[in-house]
Motif scaffolding. Structure first.
Motif, PDB file in Angstrom:
ATOM      1  N   GLN A  28       0.551  -1.430  -0.056  1.00  0.00           N
ATOM      2  CA  GLN A  28       0.112  -0.077   0.149  1.00  0.00           C
ATOM      3  C   GLN A  28       0.594   1.357   0.257  1.00  0.00           C
ATOM      4  O   GLN A  28       0.746   2.243  -0.596  1.00  0.00           O
ATOM      5  N   ASP A  73      -5.692   1.572  -8.222  1.00  0.00           N
ATOM      6  CA  ASP A  73      -6.381   0.450  -8.698  1.00  0.00           C
ATOM      7  C   ASP A  73      -5.906  -0.382  -7.582  1.00  0.00           C
ATOM      8  O   ASP A  73      -6.201  -1.655  -6.831  1.00  0.00           O
ATOM      9  N   ALA A 121      -6.750   0.236  -3.953  1.00  0.00           N
ATOM     10  CA  ALA A 121      -7.790  -0.501  -3.797  1.00  0.00           C
ATOM     11  C   ALA A 121      -7.712  -1.921  -3.912  1.00  0.00           C
ATOM     12  O   ALA A 121      -8.439  -2.643  -2.558  1.00  0.00           O
ATOM     13  N   ILE A 169     -15.692  -2.352  -0.753  1.00  0.00           N
ATOM     14  CA  ILE A 169     -14.923  -0.999  -1.399  1.00  0.00           C
ATOM     15  C   ILE A 169     -14.417  -1.756  -2.996  1.00  0.00           C
ATOM     16  O   ILE A 169     -14.052  -1.157  -3.586  1.00  0.00           O
ATOM     17  N   GLY A 224     -14.174   0.504  -5.870  1.00  0.00           N
ATOM     18  CA  GLY A 224     -13.177   0.208  -6.641  1.00  0.00           C
ATOM     19  C   GLY A 224     -12.791   0.238  -8.737  1.00  0.00           C
ATOM     20  O   GLY A 224     -12.265   0.971  -8.547  1.00  0.00           O
ATOM     21  N   SER A 227     -14.846   3.444  -9.202  1.00  0.00           N
ATOM     22  CA  SER A 227     -13.500   4.486  -9.971  1.00  0.00           C
ATOM     23  C   SER A 227     -12.744   4.529 -10.712  1.00  0.00           C
ATOM     24  O   SER A 227     -12.487   5.709 -11.085  1.00  0.00           O
ATOM     25  N   THR A 228     -12.232   3.196 -10.882  1.00  0.00           N
ATOM     26  CA  THR A 228     -11.042   2.967 -11.495  1.00  0.00           C
ATOM     27  C   THR A 228     -11.763   3.173 -12.758  1.00  0.00           C
ATOM     28  O   THR A 228     -11.251   4.548 -14.056  1.00  0.00           O
TER      29      THR A 228
END
Length: 95
Positions: free
Chosen positions: A23, A44, A47, A73, A77, A80-81
């Motif tokens: 992360q 991405d 996420a 999530i 994710g 949003s990507t």
């Protein structure tokens, strides 16, 4: 405590460390990223790493509620990507 329980705890701590390191590396790529595509891939990846951390937390605590959170999530994710990629390619999200 038994040997299997000790090994499981050690494996969980190693997994937490590995995913947390991944992360952090994705965050660095998000900031440094030479191009927009690198930043999209970093988001991405972040996420996916967040999903991994929540799953590990669920395993460590022994509760199943965290697995439902990971589904939410994952959906957010993915959306949003796709939205960010469409914005980069076309300049707008909704036509």
């Amino acid at each position: 405590m038994s040997l299997a329980s000790d090994i499981m705890n050690i494996a969980l701590w190693i997994a937490f460390g590995a995913v947390a390191l991944a992360q952090i590396m994705a965050m660095i790529r998000l900031v440094i990223g030479p191009g927009v595509v690198d930043r999209i891939l970093a988001l991405d990846t972040m996420a996916i790493n967040a999903i991994g951390l929540v799953v590990l937390l669920g395993i460590a605590q022994g509760t199943a509620i965290y697995f439902e959170v990971t589904l939410i999530i994952a959906m957010l994710g993915f959306v949003s990507t796709v939205a960010y990629a469409r914005f980069v390619l076309r300049g707008d999200i909704i036509e």
